[in-house]
Design a protein around this motif. Structure first.
Motif, short mmCIF file in Angstrom:
data_model
loop_
_atom_site.label_atom_id
_atom_site.label_comp_id
_atom_site.label_asym_id
_atom_site.label_seq_id
_atom_site.Cartn_x
_atom_site.Cartn_y
_atom_site.Cartn_z
N VAL A 194 -0.46 6.31 6.60
CA VAL A 194 -0.22 4.89 6.28
C VAL A 194 1.24 4.52 6.53
O VAL A 194 1.55 3.45 7.05
N LYS A 195 2.16 5.46 6.19
CA LYS A 195 3.58 5.22 6.42
C LYS A 195 3.88 4.94 7.89
O LYS A 195 4.75 4.15 8.22
N PHE A 235 0.83 -1.19 0.00
CA PHE A 235 0.00 0.00 0.00
C PHE A 235 0.88 1.26 0.00
O PHE A 235 0.66 2.18 -0.79
N VAL A 236 1.91 1.27 0.86
CA VAL A 236 2.81 2.43 0.94
C VAL A 236 3.50 2.67 -0.40
O VAL A 236 3.57 3.80 -0.88
N GLN A 237 3.96 1.58 -1.04
CA GLN A 237 4.66 1.75 -2.32
C GLN A 237 3.72 2.36 -3.37
O GLN A 237 4.10 3.29 -4.09
N ILE A 260 -3.02 -2.70 -7.01
CA ILE A 260 -2.55 -3.75 -6.11
C ILE A 260 -3.50 -4.92 -6.23
O ILE A 260 -4.64 -4.84 -5.78
N PRO A 261 -3.06 -6.01 -6.87
CA PRO A 261 -3.96 -7.15 -7.06
C PRO A 261 -4.27 -7.82 -5.73
O PRO A 261 -3.43 -7.81 -4.81
N SER A 262 -5.47 -8.41 -5.61
CA SER A 262 -5.85 -9.08 -4.36
C SER A 262 -4.90 -10.22 -4.05
O SER A 262 -4.52 -10.43 -2.91
N GLU A 263 -4.52 -10.97 -5.10
CA GLU A 263 -3.61 -12.09 -4.90
C GLU A 263 -2.56 -12.11 -5.99
O GLU A 263 -2.84 -11.81 -7.15
N PRO A 269 1.34 1.18 12.83
CA PRO A 269 2.22 0.26 13.56
C PRO A 269 2.28 -1.17 13.03
O PRO A 269 3.29 -1.85 13.25
N GLU A 270 1.24 -1.67 12.39
CA GLU A 270 1.22 -3.09 12.06
C GLU A 270 1.45 -3.35 10.57
O GLU A 270 1.47 -2.43 9.77
N ALA A 271 1.60 -4.63 10.19
CA ALA A 271 1.90 -5.00 8.80
C ALA A 271 0.67 -4.93 7.90
O ALA A 271 0.79 -4.91 6.67
N THR A 272 -0.54 -4.89 8.50
CA THR A 272 -1.75 -4.74 7.67
C THR A 272 -2.53 -3.52 8.12
O THR A 272 -2.41 -3.06 9.25
#
Lengths: 379, 379
Positions: free
Chosen positions: A86-87, A10-12, A57-60, A90-93
């Motif tokens: 978003v940057k 997402f950040v990218q 960003i594809p779902s899979e 704290p978490e990965a998702t």
């Protein structure tokens, strides 16, 4: 709208589309990033109406799940705040949830943001492009062509067409040219064979567009599709669309400017020349960057510059080859340095046609790129 | 004057003394670096009359020769040009030769600079320091004390004495204090035993001086001699003298400001608190950086901030310990972040004495440093 997404991806994507967003936009919705969530993935769009960037960003991808869509939908969120938020989550998702009043709730771990969104219907549509004139380049070659020319565009708006890079295609060769009327950079590349019968000229792409595109693209050998129309150019990479408006107006006929005769030719070590001119610039006037060059004999050039109150510098540069007449010329040293920084060869050849005429610098071992410079009158 | 010197050593010394040189000096000779070449080595001096730095390059260290002196002498060369020139010279050694008209010839390999020098007799003398009050600190401890306090000095000239760091010595303990009247940072250290009977107070060193000193010093365990006088402080490291003027005026009696009672105490993970406040600042007003904190129960604090047009952020922070009354307070989040960045402990303890009273933050495991903050009224 409700979905959960991998924060890194997402950040990218946010970083990519943010490159198109201007903080000075007069259209409020263009200060935002458009977010569209559908079953197959999330699409982000940023635009300043000159440049538009769409990142998907594809779902899979394979076995990996990047996005989990719970409810499809669209919104537009303030780019500046959204990107920073978003940057720093704290978490990965990240979970994004937008209600009917267009309030977005962005949550990640112990952190919850509620942000006012805008209606995605107000967001301008991307240009519609007819995919008639298409050719392909490898990504790393496209980035090299941009690097070798973009630095030479004009930064002044007095002749807007010179703030762009001129692209022309003939016999399967793409020629890229940039000039600010004091110096010119030109670089050529063969394109893939399918496009051999494609030809165009006077396609002038804003230098800023190509510089931003270059920042987004990774150095890779993957192909990029390039679609040229009358007033737009579209770069199609994997999961990325990059649109740029073209500049109006006729680009000068630069081919006629390049001298074909030569009075003096010197061949020099590129790094040593760069270092000598950098030192000479320390004592040249900061405005015009004037540096003087003089041939001493067939093996030595002298580079000098003077600031009367401070002092003088004298550099001795070894000629690897010297042909033709004695030489005495002055030029803008900073322009030469800009060119030397993008020439990747270890040796350069410089062809002079007299103290008052433009001169050419090229890599000694290649002929697909060329730099042209006007001399400076010092009397 | 004529000598040959190792370029790397020369560049390092030039960088050190350049830290004292201001481009806005009204005394022309102070825009220069004084160079003195004598048999035993070369001494460089830079000064802006507040700070003076002297760096010595010995002719020989062990078996290695750094300088070869052919003719002793002195000169002063324009710092800006001289530093840039020496940095960019092509070879590992530099020859400096100054003639009777004070023209310096700086040469290295194929490069020759001729620079107008100034007469070293015009250069002001360094302050004469009576070495009566001397104590020692390890370099890394001195750097830590500076880092823990220098960020909190006032940047406004309305109370000049607050732009400095207050040092006092009592019973072999050095106490360093900085405050801009909204927050205060204090850090203490035991000094070496010989100085146990040295005592002073109201020594106020400009924050800028200590920050520049810190940049020059390497992190090492070597000792630095510190000499304190009425109006100057001198730091003596190996081959380096650093003089700073002291600030006039009486520093406020900060000890009285530190509350001794406590109504609420919380203990928190320092990194998580830092990250939560950083996110809260994204939606606080950029001018006052107001962040709100509220105790939810004995295990949870809530940190919030709001920008009405944009949105709201809510952060949940886990209390590792909680003692005393319920809490609701607002503060400048940026000040807390500045302090958290210099606290090296993983946990911090915060003691509150009510919503309208200053509060204290310390590392949870140490008592030799303390940060004090004023709350912000939000109604």
């Amino acid at each position: 709208m409700k979905f959960t997404i991998q924060r890194d991806q997402f950040v990218q994507s946010i970083n990519h589309v943010s490159k198109a967003i201007s903080s000075r936009s007069t259209i409020p919705v263009l200060a935002g990033i458009k977010i569209e969530a559908y079953k197959d993935g999330v699409t982000l769009t940023g635009s300043d109406s000159d440049i538009s960037i769409e990142s998907f960003i594809p779902s899979e991808v394979g076995d990996e799940q990047f996005v989990e869509i719970e409810e499809e939908g669209t919104t537009v969120l303030q780019a500046r705040f959204f990107a920073e938020i978003v940057k720093k989550l704290p978490e990965a998702t990240v979970e994004i949830r937008v209600n009917e009043q267009n309030i977005a709730q962005i949550s990640s771990g112990s952190s919850v943001f509620n942000i006012n969104g805008m209606n995605a219907d107000e967001y301008p549509r991307l240009p519609e492009i007819e995919e008639e004139n298409v050719f392909q380049l490898k990504t790393d070659l496209l980035k090299a062509l941009i690097k070798q020319t973009a630095f030479a565009v004009s930064t002044s708006e007095t002749r807007p067409v010179l703030t762009g890079i001129h692209w022309s295609m003939e016999d399967g060769t793409l020629t890229c040219t940039a000039t600010d009327s004091h110096r010119l950079a030109m670089s050529e590349a063969k394109v893939e064979s399918e496009a051999a019968d494609l030809s165009f000229t006077n396609v002038v792409i804003p230098g800023k567009s190509l510089s931003e595109l270059s920042k987004i693209l990774d150095d890779s050998e993957e192909h990029i599709d390039i679609v040229v129309t009358n007033n737009q150019i579209l770069f199609k990479a994997k999961n990325l669309l990059f649109f740029s408006r073209l500049l109006d107006g006729n680009y000068p006929a630069t081919k006629n400017m390049i001298p074909t005769n030569q009075k003096t030719m010197v061949q020099l070590d590129a790094k040593k020349l760069l270092a000598a001119i950098e030192r000479a610039l320390l004592l040249s006037d900061a405005k015009n960057n004037v540096v003087n060059l003089k041939s001493i004999d067939e093996e030595h050039l002298e580079i000098t510059s003077v600031t009367p109150e401070v002092g003088k510098v004298t550099e001795d540069v070894t000629s690897l080859k010297f042909e033709g007449e004695e030489l005495r010329i002055a030029f803008n040293g900073k322009n030469i340095i800009d060119a030397l920084r993008v020439i990747e060869s270890s040796e350069v050849a410089i062809q002079f046609t007299g103290a008052m005429s433009p001169f050419i610098m090229r890599p000694a071992d290649r002929d697909y790129m060329l730099h042209l410079f006007s001399p400076v009158r010092t009397y």
